[in-house]
Scaffold this motif. Sequence first.
Motif, short mmCIF file in Angstrom:
data_model
loop_
_atom_site.label_atom_id
_atom_site.label_comp_id
_atom_site.label_asym_id
_atom_site.label_seq_id
_atom_site.Cartn_x
_atom_site.Cartn_y
_atom_site.Cartn_z
N LEU A 1 13.36 21.60 22.10
CA LEU A 1 13.64 22.90 22.71
C LEU A 1 14.97 22.88 23.45
CD1 LEU A 1 10.07 23.56 24.14
CD2 LEU A 1 11.04 24.41 21.99
N VAL A 2 15.60 24.03 23.49
CA VAL A 2 16.89 24.17 24.18
C VAL A 2 16.68 25.11 25.37
CG1 VAL A 2 19.28 24.96 23.96
CG2 VAL A 2 18.12 23.88 22.00
N GLN B 1 27.98 22.66 16.72
CA GLN B 1 27.98 21.20 16.92
C GLN B 1 26.62 20.61 16.62
OE1 GLN B 1 29.91 19.18 20.26
NE2 GLN B 1 30.43 21.22 21.00
N ALA B 2 25.61 21.31 17.06
CA ALA B 2 24.25 20.80 16.87
C ALA B 2 23.94 20.66 15.38
CB ALA B 2 23.24 21.74 17.54
N ALA C 1 19.18 14.96 20.21
CA ALA C 1 20.65 14.84 20.32
C ALA C 1 21.30 16.19 20.03
CB ALA C 1 21.16 13.77 19.34
N ALA C 2 20.81 16.88 19.03
CA ALA C 2 21.38 18.18 18.68
C ALA C 2 21.11 19.21 19.77
CB ALA C 2 20.83 18.65 17.33
N ALA C 3 19.93 19.15 20.34
CA ALA C 3 19.59 20.11 21.40
C ALA C 3 20.57 19.98 22.56
CB ALA C 3 18.14 19.90 21.87
N ARG C 4 20.99 18.74 22.84
CA ARG C 4 21.96 18.55 23.93
C ARG C 4 23.33 19.10 23.56
NH1 ARG C 4 19.17 13.73 24.20
NH2 ARG C 4 20.77 12.58 23.06
N HIS D 1 19.93 10.82 30.30
CA HIS D 1 21.34 10.91 29.90
C HIS D 1 22.26 11.06 31.10
CE1 HIS D 1 20.32 10.97 25.65
NE2 HIS D 1 19.26 11.63 26.04
N THR D 2 21.80 10.57 32.26
CA THR D 2 22.70 10.52 33.41
C THR D 2 23.57 9.27 33.29
OG1 THR D 2 20.94 9.40 34.64
CG2 THR D 2 21.18 11.76 34.98
N ILE D 3 23.12 8.30 32.50
CA ILE D 3 23.93 7.13 32.16
C ILE D 3 24.00 7.10 30.65
CG2 ILE D 3 24.18 4.63 32.37
CD1 ILE D 3 22.06 4.76 34.63
N GLU D 4 25.20 7.05 30.11
CA GLU D 4 25.32 6.97 28.65
C GLU D 4 26.27 5.84 28.30
OE1 GLU D 4 26.15 11.17 27.61
OE2 GLU D 4 24.13 11.16 26.78
#
Lengths: 782, 165, 284
Positions: A57-58, A74-75, A132-135, C40-43
């Motif tokens: 979910l986004v 991008q996603a 990863a895509a959601a981000r 993802h506060t550290i990547e």
Amino acid sequence: MAEAPARPADELDLQAANGSPARIGRPVLRYGGADRTTGAQRFVADLSFPGASQVALVTIPVGCAEIVGVDSSQARRVPGVLDVVTAAELPSPMPRFGPSHQDRPVLAAGGVNFHGEPVAAVVAETTDAAQAAARLMRVDFRELPGVYTLDAALAPGAHLVHDPSIRPGDPRAERNVLEDALYTWGDVAEAQAHTDVVVEHDYTFPMVTHFPIEPGGTVVVPTEQGGLDVYSPVQHPYLLQRTIASVIGLPLNQVRVFAPDPGGAFGGKQNPKLEPLMAFIALRMRRACRLVLSLEETFHAMRRAGCRIRARTGFTRDGELTFHEVHADYQIGAYADVAPRVMAKGSYVAAGPYRIPAVRIAARAVMTNTTPSTAFRGFGSPQVAWATESQLDAGARLLGLDGLEIRRRNLVARGEAFVRGASAARADGEWRESLEKAAELVGWGEPLAPNRGRGIAVGIKPGATSGLSQSLVRLLCDGSAIVYAGTSDMGQGARTLWQQIVAEELGTPIDRVSVISGDTGTVPFDLQTSASRSTVFMGSAVLEACRDVRRRVLELYAETTGVPAEELDEAPGALITPDGRLSLPEAAREALGTLRGEFIGQGTRRLRGKGDHPLGGDAAFYEFNATAIEVEVDRETGELLLTKHVSVSDVGTELNALQVVSQDEGAAIMGLGHSQMEQLLLDEHGRIRNLGALDYRIPTFNDVPLELVTAAVENHDGPGPYGSKGISEGALLCTAGALGAAVAQATGVVIRDLPLTPERVWAALRDAEARSRADAELRSAP
Amino acid sequence: MSAGGLHDLQTVALTVNGSERTVAVPAHRTLLDALRDEMGLTGSKTCCAEGECGACTVLLDGRAVNACLVLCAEADGHEVTTVEGLSERGLTDLQEEFLNAGAVQCGFCIPGQVVSAEYLLRGNPSPSEEQIREALSGNLCRCAGYQRIVRAVQATAARRRGDRG
Amino acid sequence: MTRYYRPSSTADALSALAAEGGGARALVGGTDLLVGLRHHTIEPTLVVDLKAIADLPEPIAVGDGGIRVGPTLTMGELAAHPVVRRRYPALVEAALTVGSVAIRNRASLVGNACNGSPAADTVPALLVHDASIAIASRAGERTVPLHDFFLGPRRTLCGPDELVTRIDLPRPPDGFGSAFRRLTRRRGVDLATVSVAAGVDRDGRVVLGLGAVGPRPLRTELDAPFDAADVPGLVRALDERLEIATPISDIRGSREYRHAMVRVLARRAILAAADRRTSGEMAA
């Protein structure tokens, strides 16, 4: 945690309980329990769906915003991404749903109404790729001046959580008040003439989240017939079936809901939330789609309504209540869910189980840009009980009475009305017994060590006011039996009770009774698993199905053997023949003969509501609980140490003593959560600041009171099988009131805001000391 | 993994419940996710995924750890025992006592509780009530069967000492 | 994208850290790092697992002068070590408040103490026991007092291409007592709202370590010696001395509360530490 003296050890002794003939009341071992200890139990996230695509979910980091644009370019470039679903990919206008108001969109359309409301979903081959895509999704939004508190929502000119267009014909559509309730009886003005003491105070109860250890999720699988199989750990599979059918436009038989046992629900998994979105995505993808929630996502999916209560209460100098006025604002969140009902049903008992000649209760369900609140163990009662129980103690302190005595003087007796007027409600138990037992078990009146205090409180909660449960029981030719009952077994142990009932009624050993549930395709209809209703409703349906089986055995036995039916009789576990008593399985085997086959019994328990009742009907029963707590306060730090916690519930009949203890202890500790430590904290953007397990505190092993004692009062006076009542919520109804009174006695300072965190207790003590210093200076001034 | 180039894969060889296993996982994959998704061992549960709830407790070289806070790659060359491994020969005495004590409600936290309690009892055959609470205080139970679980651990300890039966 | 590397020598680890230009993170217990990875506060580009390095200092070495703790000693091992239990009771108490049993089976003392959290539970105790730490880089090793190590929240003297390889704790003088007190929101596992460690020596000299009351952990001393007969005097001294605390308001507590609590905990820790001077051992 000393052994509860209220329960003799042998009562919970399991020796031989399972192998013996049915024993209602025995602590039979939990159905499915072994698999839960070995990890073999499959919760929804444990089910395997080879080839399923994974959904993430986004969301956006504010609680209220207009969505300006969504850029998924991008996603979409992330390897493994199959699709990105936004409002543009769904029907327009966006379909909406909800148990009482059709106000919740399948996906945020145009704007976001609470922090965490999904604006898009990414579908990918793997969870890694989906996340990863959601981000990488870019959502342009314009933050709006959302309302995150009751004051903000009720202020003139406040931002409207709902556009009036989705509340057509609603005269309140220009306000954030979704619904209100008013219960009055007697004449408050007249009652004041007989009043010696009046107390008036404001109380607050925090927003808290369910925090099921199983966050849950949903898998939707399109079928070859054009239908949908929906897997979701819901409490109400049949409501989910109806919701999906209606939103998608399918007949009910094309929507099959599989409901794996919820890993804790507490009300939070009753109503559909993300399942309609998942249904649309699965139809679009034409393949199985799977969404597993994180704990943080459950914070965005469920919570209890916070509440602010102003209460004004009158007493005679003898401590008798003369009037009670309550104004309760429930902060319900961004969509209705079942929250208007929580408000109406909770506030219905805002005057408590007391004899009060004049009462005025006005309550409102106030929308804010926050997680939609929903059912949560206690269903609106703990909030108002906090205020009303604290008011009783406030009166008692002024009158020089103690918390036990003032309750003795006002508690209703069996049959006496505690809600008066056209929709009166009467005590359906000997509630005084629970109060006295709690006082006795806590050692009320015994000398207290320094910095210690005791409090006692009572709580009531109306059970279901209407409902329907249907069940089938198959007695097979070898004497084993299968029960079909749609109750979700979310930890309360429903299936164990059905085993016990079948064993009792059909004479089948408990370990030869199995239960099928969690599949709307094979199991008959059940309205819901909520309100501690299942023992009474489904239990009665299973009981009736068993009796139906017995009648059928008798009829076929007569036909097979030629013994006239008039000369036969049936009894629990037995067929009575002219030659004596036959065990029912034995009689069934004879009756079935060489063709074998089976008996199928059907049972239905239906409670029709009353159209003119404000709750839609009289409650089938009331849960009543008395809680007494002894606490030690560290006056320097504000820390509380619960030295003793007693909970006594009026249970009618304990069908399974072990499960009653588990429910009572669990509810008691859950009550300590909202009383001592739990609260959702929001920032100025409506974001939850303590989102997740690191900073949202729930009770741990070390937070259990040093001594936790539960006891049950049994008068066999419930409407369920063998005189049982629902019991799963009682022990948290008045935890806060008992703890608040105990802290007040220990410190001399009364706190009216929950939770009673160390800092809150410390601040109250500091403020009180400052006040008394100021008073002393004033007095010593010339 | 078929994420197609999203991550370099790491080959990890470890012993799980006595069997040698080799999995290829991205570097960020936790032991918990690898157990559940790559090895089909779903007895360890995911709740908070940040070491606060204990639902994923496993034994790593005999020590209780949160599988969500261990990278799968770190377990290379090590031994992992999950709740399934503890239960290979049927219910253990501890699991039986969980049932007898009424400690099992929704059950979601129970595998983690069982592993933590087994770890406690292996190191301390006669724990006090306070020691049991402390040893398990990293395992949350929202059904709050805490007092029942303490009873189960006490009963198991007594049984192992031969105090009864 | 994160890669994982398990070097077998310190030199390899340092080279790997340097090669990533600040993008790498060292891993021991992972109890902080994995939480950061999840959110993802550290990547990091590279995770360098130190647990297989052969030439790092051993987990714990006891000498006449004190103890030396290497990067892989866990909290659980620390708290169970008989010499640590005898000599450094405040540190044991602090270590036992870090997370749960399962966390303490992974979390390392070095990781907890040196990642720069102002609320790290073990730091106040280490400050009271005058810890120093060794920082290795490709250029060599340097040793700094722990109280100079912290620059601000999550900022320390340890650069991205460096490693803390050791914590040295001098042997406390005879008759030195120490104790740790912490306040949390619940009795079970929790992050500290305020924490204080105190050390009192035979002559009554008082040293304090303070956690979660400023951007970095603080070490301070009282001017006047401890006098068990004058607790009001102690309270006054603390009131004045603890003005150095500059707590903020956050989700775990308000500034005002922390200001008040650091005083309460300091007094309690000092009294407990003073009590331990005779036996020098932890109360059971």
